[in-house]
Design an enzyme around this catalytic site. Structure first.
Site, PDB file in Angstrom:
ATOM      1  N   SER A 169       0.833  -1.208   0.000  1.00 26.77           N
ATOM      2  CA  SER A 169       0.000   0.000   0.000  1.00 26.77           C
ATOM      3  C   SER A 169       0.863   1.252   0.000  1.00 26.77           C
ATOM      4  CB  SER A 169      -0.866  -0.035   1.261  1.00 26.77           C
ATOM      5  OG  SER A 169      -1.443   1.217   1.509  1.00 26.77           O
ATOM      6  N   TYR A 205      -2.195  -1.286  10.821  1.00 26.11           N
ATOM      7  CA  TYR A 205      -2.461  -1.848   9.482  1.00 26.11           C
ATOM      8  C   TYR A 205      -1.322  -1.484   8.524  1.00 26.11           C
ATOM      9  CZ  TYR A 205      -3.909  -1.977   4.660  1.00 26.11           C
ATOM     10  OH  TYR A 205      -3.901  -2.176   3.303  1.00 26.11           O
ATOM     11  N   LYS A 248       1.992  -3.767   6.414  1.00 20.82           N
ATOM     12  CA  LYS A 248       2.425  -3.765   5.003  1.00 20.82           C
ATOM     13  C   LYS A 248       3.935  -3.548   4.934  1.00 20.82           C
ATOM     14  CE  LYS A 248      -1.484  -4.699   3.378  1.00 20.82           C
ATOM     15  NZ  LYS A 248      -1.725  -6.021   2.844  1.00 20.82           N
TER      16      LYS A 248
HETATM   17  P1  NAD Z   1     -10.941  -7.193   1.230  1.00 21.81           P
HETATM   18  O1  NAD Z   1     -11.145  -7.172   2.694  1.00 21.81           O
HETATM   19  O2  NAD Z   1     -12.107  -6.901   0.357  1.00 21.81           O
HETATM   20  O3  NAD Z   1     -10.339  -8.610   0.784  1.00 21.81           O
HETATM   21  C1  NAD Z   1      -9.486  -9.354   1.615  1.00 21.81           C
HETATM   22  C2  NAD Z   1     -10.007 -10.771   1.653  1.00 21.81           C
HETATM   23  O4  NAD Z   1      -9.135 -11.557   2.453  1.00 21.81           O
HETATM   24  C3  NAD Z   1     -11.402 -10.887   2.254  1.00 21.81           C
HETATM   25  O5  NAD Z   1     -12.223 -11.628   1.388  1.00 21.81           O
HETATM   26  C4  NAD Z   1     -11.176 -11.618   3.575  1.00 21.81           C
HETATM   27  O6  NAD Z   1     -12.272 -12.422   3.922  1.00 21.81           O
HETATM   28  C5  NAD Z   1      -9.914 -12.396   3.276  1.00 21.81           C
HETATM   29  N1  NAD Z   1      -9.080 -12.712   4.448  1.00 21.81           N
HETATM   30  C6  NAD Z   1      -8.682 -11.861   5.442  1.00 21.81           C
HETATM   31  N2  NAD Z   1      -7.966 -12.536   6.358  1.00 21.81           N
HETATM   32  C7  NAD Z   1      -7.891 -13.824   5.933  1.00 21.81           C
HETATM   33  C8  NAD Z   1      -7.299 -15.004   6.464  1.00 21.81           C
HETATM   34  N3  NAD Z   1      -6.659 -15.024   7.647  1.00 21.81           N
HETATM   35  N4  NAD Z   1      -7.423 -16.150   5.756  1.00 21.81           N
HETATM   36  C9  NAD Z   1      -8.094 -16.172   4.577  1.00 21.81           C
HETATM   37  N5  NAD Z   1      -8.686 -15.098   4.042  1.00 21.81           N
HETATM   38  C10 NAD Z   1      -8.590 -13.937   4.718  1.00 21.81           C
HETATM   39  O7  NAD Z   1      -9.729  -6.211   0.899  1.00 21.81           O
HETATM   40  P2  NAD Z   1      -9.242  -5.630  -0.511  1.00 21.81           P
HETATM   41  O8  NAD Z   1      -9.626  -4.204  -0.576  1.00 21.81           O
HETATM   42  O9  NAD Z   1      -9.621  -6.548  -1.597  1.00 21.81           O
HETATM   43  O10 NAD Z   1      -7.676  -5.650  -0.272  1.00 21.81           O
HETATM   44  C11 NAD Z   1      -6.879  -6.714  -0.746  1.00 21.81           C
HETATM   45  C12 NAD Z   1      -5.447  -6.479  -0.300  1.00 21.81           C
HETATM   46  O11 NAD Z   1      -5.003  -5.232  -0.821  1.00 21.81           O
HETATM   47  C13 NAD Z   1      -5.254  -6.401   1.202  1.00 21.81           C
HETATM   48  O12 NAD Z   1      -4.032  -6.998   1.522  1.00 21.81           O
HETATM   49  C14 NAD Z   1      -5.207  -4.915   1.466  1.00 21.81           C
HETATM   50  O13 NAD Z   1      -4.467  -4.620   2.626  1.00 21.81           O
HETATM   51  C15 NAD Z   1      -4.497  -4.424   0.228  1.00 21.81           C
HETATM   52  N6  NAD Z   1      -4.754  -3.010  -0.084  1.00 21.81           N
HETATM   53  C16 NAD Z   1      -6.051  -2.589  -0.216  1.00 21.81           C
HETATM   54  C17 NAD Z   1      -6.304  -1.247  -0.488  1.00 21.81           C
HETATM   55  C18 NAD Z   1      -7.711  -0.744  -0.572  1.00 21.81           C
HETATM   56  O14 NAD Z   1      -7.912   0.470  -0.408  1.00 21.81           O
HETATM   57  N7  NAD Z   1      -8.707  -1.583  -0.848  1.00 21.81           N
HETATM   58  C19 NAD Z   1      -5.232  -0.363  -0.673  1.00 21.81           C
HETATM   59  C20 NAD Z   1      -3.926  -0.841  -0.558  1.00 21.81           C
HETATM   60  C21 NAD Z   1      -3.700  -2.180  -0.264  1.00 21.81           C
HETATM   61  C1  WQD Z   2      -9.608   9.513   0.662  1.00 19.24           C
HETATM   62  C2  WQD Z   2      -9.824  11.003   0.884  1.00 19.24           C
HETATM   63  C3  WQD Z   2     -10.134  11.646   3.185  1.00 19.24           C
HETATM   64  C4  WQD Z   2     -13.947   9.617   3.754  1.00 19.24           C
HETATM   65  C5  WQD Z   2      -6.878   4.692   2.951  1.00 19.24           C
HETATM   66  C6  WQD Z   2      -5.905   3.943   3.841  1.00 19.24           C
HETATM   67  C7  WQD Z   2      -4.689   3.544   3.099  1.00 19.24           C
HETATM   68  C8  WQD Z   2      -5.030   2.799   1.802  1.00 19.24           C
HETATM   69  C9  WQD Z   2      -6.039   3.543   0.998  1.00 19.24           C
HETATM   70  C10 WQD Z   2      -4.994   0.437   2.204  1.00 19.24           C
HETATM   71  C11 WQD Z   2      -9.067  11.530   2.100  1.00 19.24           C
HETATM   72  C12 WQD Z   2     -11.377  11.919   2.361  1.00 19.24           C
HETATM   73  C13 WQD Z   2     -12.790  10.100   3.185  1.00 19.24           C
HETATM   74  C14 WQD Z   2     -14.955  10.537   4.147  1.00 19.24           C
HETATM   75  C15 WQD Z   2     -13.594  12.336   3.327  1.00 19.24           C
HETATM   76  N1  WQD Z   2      -5.615   1.523   2.070  1.00 19.24           N
HETATM   77  N2  WQD Z   2     -12.626  11.428   2.980  1.00 19.24           N
HETATM   78  N3  WQD Z   2     -14.736  11.877   3.908  1.00 19.24           N
HETATM   79  O1  WQD Z   2      -7.166   8.023   3.442  1.00 19.24           O
HETATM   80  O2  WQD Z   2      -6.134   7.820   1.156  1.00 19.24           O
HETATM   81  O3  WQD Z   2      -6.264   5.870   2.531  1.00 19.24           O
HETATM   82  O4  WQD Z   2      -7.164   3.896   1.815  1.00 19.24           O
HETATM   83  O5  WQD Z   2      -3.830   0.218   2.176  1.00 19.24           O
HETATM   84  O6  WQD Z   2      -3.921   2.760   3.935  1.00 19.24           O
HETATM   85  O7  WQD Z   2      -5.574   4.771   4.935  1.00 19.24           O
HETATM   86  O8  WQD Z   2      -8.373   6.830   1.558  1.00 19.24           O
HETATM   87  O9  WQD Z   2     -10.727   6.662   0.908  1.00 19.24           O
HETATM   88  O10 WQD Z   2     -10.167   6.870   3.364  1.00 19.24           O
HETATM   89  O11 WQD Z   2      -9.851   8.829   1.877  1.00 19.24           O
HETATM   90  O12 WQD Z   2     -13.450  13.543   3.145  1.00 19.24           O
HETATM   91  O13 WQD Z   2     -16.001  10.169   4.681  1.00 19.24           O
HETATM   92  O14 WQD Z   2     -11.211  11.221   1.166  1.00 19.24           O
HETATM   93  O15 WQD Z   2      -9.882  12.687   4.075  1.00 19.24           O
HETATM   94  O16 WQD Z   2      -8.617  12.780   1.765  1.00 19.24           O
HETATM   95  P1  WQD Z   2      -6.954   7.228   2.225  1.00 19.24           P
HETATM   96  P2  WQD Z   2      -9.863   7.219   1.965  1.00 19.24           P
END
Ligand code: NAD
Ligand code: WQD
Length: 345
Positions: free
Chosen positions: A128, A153, A157
């Site tokens: 991330s 969290y 990562k």
């Molecule tokens: P998500 O929660 O929708 O998907 C994760 C899946 O993993 C879920 O289906 C959950 O049930 C499963 N899971 C969690 N723990 C588990 C375990 N112990 N065993 C088996 N399955 C398990 O999340 P996502 O948004 O699809 O994110 C996927 C990956 O990308 C994650 O590693 C997340 O940290 C990373 N990521 C997501 C974002 C985002 O904003 N969505 C941003 C950056 C990184």
């Molecule tokens: C986006 C923008 C808020 C909600 C998060 C995680 C990060 C990564 C991506 C996993 C920001 C604004 C949001 C609301 C708002 N995930 N906002 N009102 O903060 O970039 O990051 O998701 O790895 O680790 O922290 O994403 O979607 O929460 O926010 O004004 O109700 O929207 O302030 O500027 P963010 P977000």
């Protein structure tokens, strides 16, 4: 042995990004094994994947924290050639309240998967942009120094990448790429899968789409006096289908570059930043909704601006995002409306 086919293991494959990537993998002709403990997803996603692709992937409900279960999984499916490791807990705020659970899940699950690998395997790790914190320069390139993430969290990562870095130096069986996602948004064009948070969304786009349907309170914009052109924070919103496609290319890259004895780190964003107000304007444009919101105080821990340099992804993976912010918001809106309608029936 449950099959002698060569498989791509998708951990967390019923989740948001994993489900979209599984669809593309199946469409490209890969045999897919999805493993998920359903902690943040539902079995219906498997039906949706099958409906979209006309193919049913292998599926196992396994909690990856459970080492015995993971070992058994690799015994049952000895021909795993590639792993996309999405499984993790991902709620930033929750991780502050439950740090032990977050370290336990995100670190132990990764370690158990790594320990179970016996033959040469390509592994793609979901990292991330949170590892950069507020970067000193924009756009953010991969060599930009990482900072101690604000949340447990985020720290999982950073630690995950460090574990992978140490392991790839000595375990020649591991070929690893860590993809640092910026802000994934949007849904599959079929609207059969999309982002479906179990609780009130914390992320901007699902908050917008759910509040537009009146499911939750109107949006509060977290601060409008940041040092940005319109005063609201800037992020790099990447369409989930573009993200999914990058994973296929990452696997292909690892396949063709077997000797890479180091951790390859690649940013995935669009390279363009958008403010919160621009996201709202985009949503209003594509949904034609009279969208209500108010301006509130800043959210603790928010950074002012983050957007990616995607030169490395372009050069290494021959990847380029194909979707605009409007495309992403339109697909998220289509998905939200369909999901809402289905839940009412
Ligand atoms: P998500 O929660 O929708 O998907 C994760 C899946 O993993 C879920 O289906 C959950 O049930 C499963 N899971 C969690 N723990 C588990 C375990 N112990 N065993 C088996 N399955 C398990 O999340 P996502 O948004 O699809 O994110 C996927 C990956 O990308 C994650 O590693 C997340 O940290 C990373 N990521 C997501 C974002 C985002 O904003 N969505 C941003 C950056 C990184
Ligand atoms: C986006 C923008 C808020 C909600 C998060 C995680 C990060 C990564 C991506 C996993 C920001 C604004 C949001 C609301 C708002 N995930 N906002 N009102 O903060 O970039 O990051 O998701 O790895 O680790 O922290 O994403 O979607 O929460 O926010 O004004 O109700 O929207 O302030 O500027 P963010 P977000």
């Amino acid at each position: 042995m449950k099959t002698d086919s060569e498989l791509v293991l998708v951990t967390g494959g019923l989740g948001y990004i994993g489900s979209h990537t599984s669809v593309l993998l199946l469409e490209k002709g890969h045999e897919v094994l999805i493993v998920d403990d359903l902690s943040n997803s539902s079995p219906e996603v498997l039906d949706a994947i099958a409906k979209i692709t006309g193919k049913t992937p292998f599926f196992e409900t396994v909690d990856l924290k459970n080492q015995v279960g993971v070992t058994q999984l690799f015994d049952d499916y000895p021909n795993i050639k590639g792993i996309l490791h999405f499984a993790a807990s991902k709620a930033v705020g929750e991780s502050v309240q439950k740090p032990i659970e977050y370290y336990q899940n995100n670190i132990n699950s990764l370690l158990n998967v790594m320990a179970a690998i016996k033959t040469k395997t390509n592994l793609v790790f979901s990292s991330s942009c949170t590892v950069y914190g507020q970067a000193d320069q924009l756009p953010i390139a991969e060599d930009c120094p990482t900072k101690r993430p604000e949340s447990p969290y985020g720290n999982t990562k950073k630690i995950g990448e460090e574990l992978l870095e140490d392991a790839t130096k000595v375990h020649s069986s591991l070929n690893v790429m860590s993809l640092r996602y910026f802000n994934p948004v949007g849904a599959h064009p079929s609207a059969l899968i999309g982002e479906n948070p179990k609780d009130i969304p914390q992320n901007l786009v699902p908050y917008i789409t759910q509040s537009a349907l009146g499911k939750i309170a109107p949006l509060t914009v977290y601060g409008n006096d940041y040092p940005t052109p319109d005063g609201t924070c800037i992020r790099d919103y990447i369409h989930v289908m573009d993200l999914a496609n990058a994973h296929i290319l990452a696997l292909e890259y690892l396949e063709q570059n077997k000797s890479a004895a180091h951790l390859e780190i690649v940013n995935l964003g669009t390279g363009t930043g958008h403010s919160v107000m621009e996201v709202i304007e985009s949503f209003k444009r594509v949904s034609k909704q009279n969208f209500q919101y108010s301006i509130g105080p800043k959210r603790e821990g928010d950074i002012t601006a983050a957007y990616a340099s995607i030169e490395k992804a372009k050069n290494l993976l021959k990847w380029e995002p194909q979707h605009t912010l409007d495309d992403a918001l339109a697909s998220a809106w289509k998905w939200e409306q369909k999901n809402h309608k289905d839940n009412q029936n």
